[in-house]
Scaffold this motif. Structure first.
Motif, PDB file in Angstrom:
ATOM      1  N   VAL A  29      -4.484   0.008  -9.047  1.00  0.00           N
ATOM      2  CA  VAL A  29      -4.861   1.519  -9.600  1.00  0.00           C
ATOM      3  C   VAL A  29      -3.456   1.925 -10.119  1.00  0.00           C
ATOM      4  CG1 VAL A  29      -5.294   3.881  -8.827  1.00  0.00           C
ATOM      5  CG2 VAL A  29      -6.318   2.011  -7.666  1.00  0.00           C
ATOM      6  N   PRO A  30      -3.617   2.411 -11.516  1.00  0.00           N
ATOM      7  CA  PRO A  30      -2.479   2.907 -12.209  1.00  0.00           C
ATOM      8  C   PRO A  30      -1.800   4.206 -11.486  1.00  0.00           C
ATOM      9  CG  PRO A  30      -4.172   2.145 -13.701  1.00  0.00           C
ATOM     10  CD  PRO A  30      -4.800   2.233 -12.477  1.00  0.00           C
ATOM     11  N   GLU A  31      -0.415   4.356 -11.490  1.00  0.00           N
ATOM     12  CA  GLU A  31       0.327   5.450 -11.071  1.00  0.00           C
ATOM     13  C   GLU A  31      -0.309   6.712 -11.599  1.00  0.00           C
ATOM     14  OE1 GLU A  31       3.017   7.174  -8.414  1.00  0.00           O
ATOM     15  OE2 GLU A  31       2.490   5.028  -8.821  1.00  0.00           O
ATOM     16  N   GLU A  32      -0.576   6.545 -12.873  1.00  0.00           N
ATOM     17  CA  GLU A  32      -1.054   7.859 -13.781  1.00  0.00           C
ATOM     18  C   GLU A  32      -2.497   8.245 -13.410  1.00  0.00           C
ATOM     19  OE1 GLU A  32      -1.412   4.307 -16.578  1.00  0.00           O
ATOM     20  OE2 GLU A  32       0.039   5.063 -15.008  1.00  0.00           O
ATOM     21  N   ASP A  33      -3.405   7.540 -12.749  1.00  0.00           N
ATOM     22  CA  ASP A  33      -4.492   7.855 -12.334  1.00  0.00           C
ATOM     23  C   ASP A  33      -4.574   8.476 -10.954  1.00  0.00           C
ATOM     24  OD1 ASP A  33      -5.211   6.779 -14.718  1.00  0.00           O
ATOM     25  OD2 ASP A  33      -6.331   4.844 -13.699  1.00  0.00           O
ATOM     26  N   LEU A  34      -3.312   8.477 -10.222  1.00  0.00           N
ATOM     27  CA  LEU A  34      -3.428   8.945  -9.027  1.00  0.00           C
ATOM     28  C   LEU A  34      -4.028  10.353  -8.810  1.00  0.00           C
ATOM     29  CD1 LEU A  34      -0.407   7.020  -7.293  1.00  0.00           C
ATOM     30  CD2 LEU A  34      -2.838   6.557  -7.210  1.00  0.00           C
ATOM     31  N   PRO A  35      -3.233  11.477  -9.530  1.00  0.00           N
ATOM     32  CA  PRO A  35      -3.500  12.701  -9.284  1.00  0.00           C
ATOM     33  C   PRO A  35      -5.151  12.890  -9.380  1.00  0.00           C
ATOM     34  CG  PRO A  35      -1.446  12.415 -10.734  1.00  0.00           C
ATOM     35  CD  PRO A  35      -2.113  11.263 -10.518  1.00  0.00           C
ATOM     36  N   LYS A  36      -5.681  12.349 -10.288  1.00  0.00           N
ATOM     37  CA  LYS A  36      -7.164  12.465 -10.678  1.00  0.00           C
ATOM     38  C   LYS A  36      -7.841  11.972  -9.617  1.00  0.00           C
ATOM     39  CE  LYS A  36     -10.646  11.599 -14.244  1.00  0.00           C
ATOM     40  NZ  LYS A  36     -10.973  11.180 -15.316  1.00  0.00           N
ATOM     41  N   LEU A  37      -7.482  10.912  -9.138  1.00  0.00           N
ATOM     42  CA  LEU A  37      -8.344  10.147  -7.912  1.00  0.00           C
ATOM     43  C   LEU A  37      -8.016  10.835  -6.622  1.00  0.00           C
ATOM     44  CD1 LEU A  37      -7.708   6.399  -9.252  1.00  0.00           C
ATOM     45  CD2 LEU A  37      -9.981   7.739  -9.375  1.00  0.00           C
ATOM     46  N   PRO A  48     -14.086   2.909  -4.589  1.00  0.00           N
ATOM     47  CA  PRO A  48     -13.719   1.352  -4.624  1.00  0.00           C
ATOM     48  C   PRO A  48     -12.179   1.249  -4.913  1.00  0.00           C
ATOM     49  CG  PRO A  48     -14.642   2.128  -6.546  1.00  0.00           C
ATOM     50  CD  PRO A  48     -14.815   3.204  -5.572  1.00  0.00           C
ATOM     51  N   GLU A  49     -11.405   2.004  -4.987  1.00  0.00           N
ATOM     52  CA  GLU A  49      -9.921   2.162  -5.372  1.00  0.00           C
ATOM     53  C   GLU A  49      -8.932   2.169  -4.083  1.00  0.00           C
ATOM     54  OE1 GLU A  49     -12.105   4.353  -8.574  1.00  0.00           O
ATOM     55  OE2 GLU A  49     -11.829   4.588  -6.402  1.00  0.00           O
ATOM     56  N   ILE A  50      -9.798   2.108  -2.877  1.00  0.00           N
ATOM     57  CA  ILE A  50      -9.042   1.912  -1.735  1.00  0.00           C
ATOM     58  C   ILE A  50      -9.343   0.697  -0.842  1.00  0.00           C
ATOM     59  CG2 ILE A  50      -8.796   4.625  -1.586  1.00  0.00           C
ATOM     60  CD1 ILE A  50     -11.003   4.457   0.601  1.00  0.00           C
ATOM     61  N   VAL A  88      -0.904  11.930  -2.320  1.00  0.00           N
ATOM     62  CA  VAL A  88      -0.710  10.415  -2.005  1.00  0.00           C
ATOM     63  C   VAL A  88       0.529  10.240  -1.469  1.00  0.00           C
ATOM     64  CG1 VAL A  88      -0.283   8.061  -3.107  1.00  0.00           C
ATOM     65  CG2 VAL A  88      -2.209   9.393  -3.747  1.00  0.00           C
ATOM     66  N   ASP A  89       0.843   9.450  -0.326  1.00  0.00           N
ATOM     67  CA  ASP A  89       2.184   9.002   0.077  1.00  0.00           C
ATOM     68  C   ASP A  89       2.503   7.653  -0.178  1.00  0.00           C
ATOM     69  OD1 ASP A  89       2.279  11.695   1.598  1.00  0.00           O
ATOM     70  OD2 ASP A  89       1.223  10.647   3.181  1.00  0.00           O
ATOM     71  N   LYS A  90       3.800   7.664  -0.772  1.00  0.00           N
ATOM     72  CA  LYS A  90       4.557   6.231  -1.112  1.00  0.00           C
ATOM     73  C   LYS A  90       5.486   5.886  -0.306  1.00  0.00           C
ATOM     74  CE  LYS A  90       3.363   7.840  -5.784  1.00  0.00           C
ATOM     75  NZ  LYS A  90       3.880   8.245  -7.026  1.00  0.00           N
ATOM     76  N   VAL A  91       5.582   4.469   0.246  1.00  0.00           N
ATOM     77  CA  VAL A  91       6.580   4.023   1.061  1.00  0.00           C
ATOM     78  C   VAL A  91       7.632   3.157   0.301  1.00  0.00           C
ATOM     79  CG1 VAL A  91       6.699   2.525   3.150  1.00  0.00           C
ATOM     80  CG2 VAL A  91       4.834   3.808   2.898  1.00  0.00           C
ATOM     81  N   THR A  92       8.759   3.556   0.696  1.00  0.00           N
ATOM     82  CA  THR A  92       9.806   3.006  -0.064  1.00  0.00           C
ATOM     83  C   THR A  92      10.193   1.620   0.650  1.00  0.00           C
ATOM     84  OG1 THR A  92      10.843   4.784  -0.842  1.00  0.00           O
ATOM     85  CG2 THR A  92      12.322   2.932  -0.712  1.00  0.00           C
ATOM     86  N   MET A  93      10.080   0.332  -0.129  1.00  0.00           N
ATOM     87  CA  MET A  93      10.148  -0.835   0.716  1.00  0.00           C
ATOM     88  C   MET A  93      11.827  -1.466   0.022  1.00  0.00           C
ATOM     89  SD  MET A  93       8.033  -1.729   2.355  1.00  0.00           S
ATOM     90  CE  MET A  93       6.047  -1.787   2.720  1.00  0.00           C
ATOM     91  N   PRO A  94      12.298  -2.267   1.040  1.00  0.00           N
ATOM     92  CA  PRO A  94      13.562  -3.098   0.501  1.00  0.00           C
ATOM     93  C   PRO A  94      13.631  -3.694  -0.831  1.00  0.00           C
ATOM     94  CG  PRO A  94      13.174  -3.428   2.822  1.00  0.00           C
ATOM     95  CD  PRO A  94      11.898  -2.732   2.304  1.00  0.00           C
ATOM     96  N   SER A  95      12.268  -4.190  -1.032  1.00  0.00           N
ATOM     97  CA  SER A  95      12.083  -5.240  -2.467  1.00  0.00           C
ATOM     98  C   SER A  95      12.184  -4.140  -3.658  1.00  0.00           C
ATOM     99  CB  SER A  95      10.880  -5.679  -2.381  1.00  0.00           C
ATOM    100  OG  SER A  95       9.687  -4.666  -2.394  1.00  0.00           O
ATOM    101  N   GLY A  96      12.095  -2.725  -3.301  1.00  0.00           N
ATOM    102  CA  GLY A  96      11.974  -2.005  -4.493  1.00  0.00           C
ATOM    103  C   GLY A  96      10.540  -1.785  -5.111  1.00  0.00           C
ATOM    104  N   GLN A  97       9.761  -2.471  -4.624  1.00  0.00           N
ATOM    105  CA  GLN A  97       8.413  -2.260  -5.184  1.00  0.00           C
ATOM    106  C   GLN A  97       7.594  -1.410  -4.301  1.00  0.00           C
ATOM    107  OE1 GLN A  97       6.260  -6.137  -6.199  1.00  0.00           O
ATOM    108  NE2 GLN A  97       8.123  -7.261  -5.506  1.00  0.00           N
ATOM    109  N   VAL A  98       6.848  -0.626  -5.069  1.00  0.00           N
ATOM    110  CA  VAL A  98       6.128   0.293  -4.537  1.00  0.00           C
ATOM    111  C   VAL A  98       4.656   0.212  -4.641  1.00  0.00           C
ATOM    112  CG1 VAL A  98       5.202   2.975  -4.659  1.00  0.00           C
ATOM    113  CG2 VAL A  98       7.525   2.586  -5.633  1.00  0.00           C
ATOM    114  N   TYR A  99       4.483  -0.776  -3.427  1.00  0.00           N
ATOM    115  CA  TYR A  99       2.798  -1.112  -3.379  1.00  0.00           C
ATOM    116  C   TYR A  99       2.177  -0.435  -2.452  1.00  0.00           C
ATOM    117  CZ  TYR A  99       5.248  -4.659  -0.282  1.00  0.00           C
ATOM    118  OH  TYR A  99       5.811  -5.036   0.715  1.00  0.00           O
TER     119      TYR A  99
END
Length: 220
Positions: free
Chosen positions: A189-197, A169-171, A202-213
């Motif tokens: 989903v909190p950032e700190e939960d990613l390694p466990k889940l 359900p986290e995806i 996990v790949d993260k995309v950098t956006m011009p807004s600066g928000q990592v979503y």
């Protein structure tokens, strides 16, 4: 029929005998789909292609249930035409077709064209397709006009998505996703939960807004 609506239980006559929907469904998913009329060309291709792909639905614990406002004997005769036209249907015709000659079920399930819904002579069912989970809830719907046939591959694809996100359900699945592609991790989903889940990464995309979503993974 809004998403997550509980589909009401109903009794119906079908080409495979009478059914009570909840009992017939059991613990399976269901694809319930209506068509405007028997002995029509586009519907013949649809029911035929869905029948050919019946083993793929079965693999996913999905039962198939067709619906029309025609008489039961018309359904029986039409099935013979469908099998003759789609010669790659294996064995017996694999799913029942509901006979709803007085349109009671079509009205209850909101399958009637708005323009003619009050005229019984012209109130044909639209190409409504409902994907129903084992708890009897409407999880996804397609509404096609009578002129446009469905895409069976897309039906299977969205079932794969629904069943996957029920399991994880986290995806969520992105545009044009097919099994094996990357999925999106929900922003909740909190950032700190990613390694466990997602220990596989996990790949993260950098956006011009600066928000990592936009966070993606194949670890599911």
């Amino acid at each position: 029929m809004r998403l997550n609506t509980v589909i009401p239980n109903f009794e119906a006559q079908t080409t495979q005998g009478p059914i009570e929907f909840y009992k017939w469904q059991g613990n399976s998913w269901v694809v319930l789909f209506s068509h405007p009329a028997d002995f029509t060309p586009v519907c013949t291709t649809e029911l035929g292609r869905i029948a050919v792909h019946a083993p793929e639905f079965s693999k996913r614990n999905v039962k198939l249930l067709a619906h029309s406002c025609d008489a039961l004997q018309d359904h029986v005769d039409w099935v013979n035409d469908i099998k003759s036209y789609c010669r790659d249907i294996p064995g017996d015709f694999p799913y029942p077709i509901i006979s709803d000659h007085d349109r009671t079920l079509a009205v209850k399930l909101d399958m009637i064209d708005e323009e003619n819904r009050k005229n019984p002579d012209f109130a044909l069912t639209v190409r409504a397709l409902y994907i129903i989970s084992p708890d009897h809830r409407l999880r996804l719907s397609f509404l096609y006009p009578a002129s446009t046939g469905r895409n069976v591959d897309e039906i299977l694809r969205v079932i794969d998505s629904l069943q996957l996100v029920d399991r994880v359900p986290e995806i969520a699945t992105p545009a044009n996703w097919v099994p094996g592609d990357k999925v999106m991790i929900l922003p909740t989903v909190p950032e700190e939960d990613l390694p466990k889940l997602f220990p596989g990464g996990v790949d993260k995309v950098t956006m011009p807004s600066g928000q990592v979503y936009v966070r993606t993974t194949t670890d599911y």
